[in-house]
Design a protein around this motif. Structure first.
Motif, PDB file in Angstrom:
ATOM      1  N   VAL A  13       0.846  -1.201   0.000  1.00 39.87           N
ATOM      2  CA  VAL A  13       0.000   0.000   0.000  1.00 39.87           C
ATOM      3  C   VAL A  13       0.879   1.248   0.000  1.00 39.87           C
ATOM      4  O   VAL A  13       0.588   2.218  -0.707  1.00 39.87           O
ATOM      5  N   ALA A  14       1.960   1.235   0.771  1.00 37.54           N
ATOM      6  CA  ALA A  14       2.875   2.378   0.806  1.00 37.54           C
ATOM      7  C   ALA A  14       3.475   2.640  -0.571  1.00 37.54           C
ATOM      8  O   ALA A  14       3.565   3.794  -1.007  1.00 37.54           O
ATOM      9  N   LEU A  15       3.880   1.579  -1.275  1.00 39.80           N
ATOM     10  CA  LEU A  15       4.430   1.751  -2.622  1.00 39.80           C
ATOM     11  C   LEU A  15       3.403   2.376  -3.569  1.00 39.80           C
ATOM     12  O   LEU A  15       3.729   3.277  -4.350  1.00 39.80           O
ATOM     13  N   VAL A  16       2.170   1.895  -3.486  1.00 37.61           N
ATOM     14  CA  VAL A  16       1.111   2.441  -4.347  1.00 37.61           C
ATOM     15  C   VAL A  16       0.884   3.911  -4.021  1.00 37.61           C
ATOM     16  O   VAL A  16       0.783   4.756  -4.922  1.00 37.61           O
ATOM     17  N   LEU A  17       0.809   4.247  -2.746  1.00 40.55           N
ATOM     18  CA  LEU A  17       0.580   5.641  -2.340  1.00 40.55           C
ATOM     19  C   LEU A  17       1.737   6.545  -2.752  1.00 40.55           C
ATOM     20  O   LEU A  17       1.519   7.670  -3.207  1.00 40.55           O
ATOM     21  N   ILE A  18       2.946   6.054  -2.591  1.00 37.52           N
ATOM     22  CA  ILE A  18       4.117   6.831  -3.025  1.00 37.52           C
ATOM     23  C   ILE A  18       4.067   7.056  -4.536  1.00 37.52           C
ATOM     24  O   ILE A  18       4.312   8.160  -5.017  1.00 37.52           O
ATOM     25  N   GLY A  19       3.740   5.993  -5.268  1.00 33.86           N
ATOM     26  CA  GLY A  19       3.619   6.115  -6.722  1.00 33.86           C
ATOM     27  C   GLY A  19       2.565   7.130  -7.129  1.00 33.86           C
ATOM     28  O   GLY A  19       2.793   7.966  -8.021  1.00 33.86           O
ATOM     29  N   LEU A  20       1.418   7.081  -6.487  1.00 32.80           N
ATOM     30  CA  LEU A  20       0.350   8.042  -6.791  1.00 32.80           C
ATOM     31  C   LEU A  20       0.764   9.472  -6.428  1.00 32.80           C
ATOM     32  O   LEU A  20       0.495  10.417  -7.191  1.00 32.80           O
ATOM     33  N   ALA A  21       1.414   9.626  -5.276  1.00 34.93           N
ATOM     34  CA  ALA A  21       1.876  10.952  -4.873  1.00 34.93           C
ATOM     35  C   ALA A  21       2.871  11.513  -5.876  1.00 34.93           C
ATOM     36  O   ALA A  21       2.760  12.688  -6.287  1.00 34.93           O
ATOM     37  N   LEU A  22       3.822  10.698  -6.295  1.00 36.67           N
ATOM     38  CA  LEU A  22       4.796  11.148  -7.294  1.00 36.67           C
ATOM     39  C   LEU A  22       4.111  11.498  -8.608  1.00 36.67           C
ATOM     40  O   LEU A  22       4.477  12.479  -9.268  1.00 36.67           O
ATOM     41  N   PHE A  23       3.117  10.705  -8.984  1.00 37.52           N
ATOM     42  CA  PHE A  23       2.388  10.958 -10.231  1.00 37.52           C
ATOM     43  C   PHE A  23       1.696  12.319 -10.193  1.00 37.52           C
ATOM     44  O   PHE A  23       1.719  13.062 -11.169  1.00 37.52           O
ATOM     45  N   PHE A  24       1.094  12.653  -9.060  1.00 43.26           N
ATOM     46  CA  PHE A  24       0.379  13.929  -8.966  1.00 43.26           C
ATOM     47  C   PHE A  24       1.309  15.106  -8.710  1.00 43.26           C
ATOM     48  O   PHE A  24       1.027  16.225  -9.135  1.00 43.26           O
TER      49      PHE A  24
END
Length: 187
Positions: A13-24
């Motif tokens: 979940v942390a990896l997904v959230l980090i990925g989404l944060a970087l994307f935005f």
């Protein structure tokens, strides 16, 4: 064992959230052109990492499908390379799961209560095992890892088992790669 699962889920979940944060936060880094440039600049490292991930993903029981699609996106000029790397990873995992099922005692999950079902499954695999495993490994909506455990815990004939896995998965992986490549060309 439960704590490990919890930690893995938190990590995922942390990896997904980090990925989404970087994307935005950095949308300019996620354009087709910038990703292509990054891949070209780091192609050797990415290729080596991709091979490594394809080989170890089965140890974590992660499905191969996302990694196949990632290979198609990362290496669109090398579909056969993606095919063989994916198949090598799938076959390595299938062999590991077949033999590990004895040590992981997957057969005990059936328990004494379900002994008649276990006997029926063993009979079916003895009689139609090749076709059951082939169909299962080709069907995209069921986890191939499960049939690997079942085949290993019932001691299905290894040659029939591995041949069926190879044929079924080869067809599925080829469909993913070459249909995925065709869809990417339309975009």
């Amino acid at each position: 064992m439960k704590k490990t699962k919890i930690y893995l889920r938190i990590f995922w979940v942390a990896l997904v959230l980090i990925g989404l944060a970087l994307f935005f936060l950095y949308p300019e880094k996620f354009t087709h052109d910038s990703i292509s440039a990054f891949v070209k600049e780091n192609s050797t490292k990415i290729f080596s990492t991709y091979i490594g991930i394809c080989l170890i993903r089965g140890l974590f029981l992660l499905p191969s499908t996302p990694f196949i699609f990632a290979g198609v996106l990362l290496f669109p000029e090398s579909p056969w390379t993606v095919f063989w790397i994916s198949m090598f990873g799938i076959m390595t995992t299938s062999i590991y799961l077949y033999f590990a099922s004895k040590f992981l005692e997957f057969g005990n999950l059936f328990g004494q209560k379900h002994n008649s079902r276990k006997t029926k499954i063993i009979e079916k695999l003895d009689k139609h095992g090749f076709w059951v495993v082939l169909g299962w490994s080709f069907f995209p909506l069921v986890p191939t890892d499960l049939i690997c455990y079942i085949a290993g815990s019932t001691r299905m004939n290894f040659i029939k088992y591995i041949s069926a896995i190879f044929i079924g998965e080869s067809i599925l992986v080829a469909c993913y790669i070459f249909l995925g490549e065709s869809i990417l060309k339309l975009i």
